[in-house]
Design an enzyme around this catalytic site. Structure first.
Site, short mmCIF file in Angstrom:
data_model
loop_
_atom_site.label_atom_id
_atom_site.label_comp_id
_atom_site.label_asym_id
_atom_site.label_seq_id
_atom_site.Cartn_x
_atom_site.Cartn_y
_atom_site.Cartn_z
N PRO A 28 -90.44 -36.45 6.71
CA PRO A 28 -91.82 -36.09 6.40
C PRO A 28 -92.58 -35.62 7.64
O PRO A 28 -92.42 -36.18 8.73
CB PRO A 28 -92.41 -37.38 5.84
CG PRO A 28 -91.24 -38.11 5.30
CD PRO A 28 -90.11 -37.79 6.22
N GLU A 29 -93.41 -34.61 7.47
CA GLU A 29 -94.23 -34.09 8.56
C GLU A 29 -95.67 -34.54 8.35
O GLU A 29 -95.97 -35.31 7.44
CB GLU A 29 -94.09 -32.57 8.61
CG GLU A 29 -92.66 -32.12 8.86
CD GLU A 29 -92.53 -30.60 8.98
OE1 GLU A 29 -93.50 -29.95 9.40
OE2 GLU A 29 -91.45 -30.08 8.67
#
Length: 294
Positions: free
Chosen positions: A2-3
């Protein structure tokens, strides 16, 4: 992994049930995730309240009434599932390959005074939970070298140009460096570079003058980074692989990708006749249009 937009989406999903609430009971069903849990982890949480829930780069930060900060990272497969006590749950932060619903991977469970039961599910156990005194947080090894927040007031063309000044690496590599800018990863670097019409192969130093002052490229790139992150947060993140929101819903920004994972597709830039290409940089796939990105 996840960013920033995915982690921010999860933060917003957890905030209503965690912020201002007390840890009534904590279950640590195993002694470790990516690292061993802190000593007396359960004891240091139970009875204390969450005074604020923030985010730094890709980390969630829960300020506690004890003076500690609960530092959390989703890793590659971690997700939080929120439910009312005694009922089913939903996962804040969606993604189009659903995360695991196997309760055997519910490694940490928070029972909050808000009535919420928050389970951290992590099949691969690359997630992280640490307790760090607030006064020591800025100098913690995981925090002290993180660059500016791209959505923060301090982040501007001058700051980005100075960080890239003299760098001989590619612009893609520079933007992926957490010391240059916090929270960006492969997806949003590709998307921001396309919006700014800058090639990922361009040398990073070319967005600055010899003295380190920003040029027009730096201005466009900062605007593009802010825009793509803002749009992704509004969409709930990108539903790729395991990412899922705390309410169980999937994010939808993957439907708005301009270049990422669109190899062979027509470029969406108005008037451009290019085709999206994929190359490998630093072991990661880079997607870009060789016609309009220079």
């Amino acid at each position: 992994m996840p960013e920033l937009p995915e982690v921010e989406t999860v933060r917003r999903g957890l905030q209503p049930v965690m912020e201002g609430a007390r840890f009534v009971r904590v279950e640590a069903r195993r002694p470790d995730l990516r690292r061993p849990l802190p000593r007396e982890f359960v004891k240091r949480l139970e009875g204390h309240s969450v005074t604020g829930l923030g985010r730094r780069a890709k980390y969630l930060l829960a300020d506690l009434s004890s003076g500690d900060v609960l530092l959390m990272h989703l890793g590659m497969s971690g997700s939080f599932r929120v439910a009312e006590e005694g009922k089913g749950g939903a996962t804040p932060g969606d993604f189009h390959h659903p995360r695991s619903d196997d309760r055997a991977h519910d490694h940490i469970v928070f029972h909050m005074s808000s009535g919420a039961r928050i389970a951290f599910n992590d099949p691969r156990r690359f997630g992280l939970m640490l307790l760090v005194p607030r006064v020591e947080l800025a100098e913690h090894p995981l925090m002290k070298e993180i660059g500016p927040e791209p959505l923060g007031n301090a982040f501007d063309a001058a700051l980005l140009a100075q960080a890239c000044h003299g760098k001989k690496t590619s612009l893609k590599a520079a933007l992926s460096d957490q010391k240059v800018v916090a929270g960006l990863g492969n997806i949003y670097v590709c998307e921001a570079l396309h919006r700014a019409r800058l090639s990922p192969k361009r040398t990073a130093s070319t967005i600055a003058s010899r003295a380190g002052a920003p040029n027009e490229r730096a201005e466009k790139l900062v605007d593009a980074i802010r825009a793509v992150l803002g749009d992704a947060i509004k969409a709930g993140g990108s539903s790729l692989r395991d990412h899922r929101r705390t309410d169980g819903e999937l994010g939808y920004f993957q439907h708005h990708f301009r270049v990422y994972d669109r190899e062979g597709a027509k470029c969406v830039t108005p008037g451009c006749k290019g085709t999206v290409r994929r190359i490998v940089q630093g072991g990661r796939s880079t997607f870009f249009c060789p016609v309009c990105q220079k």
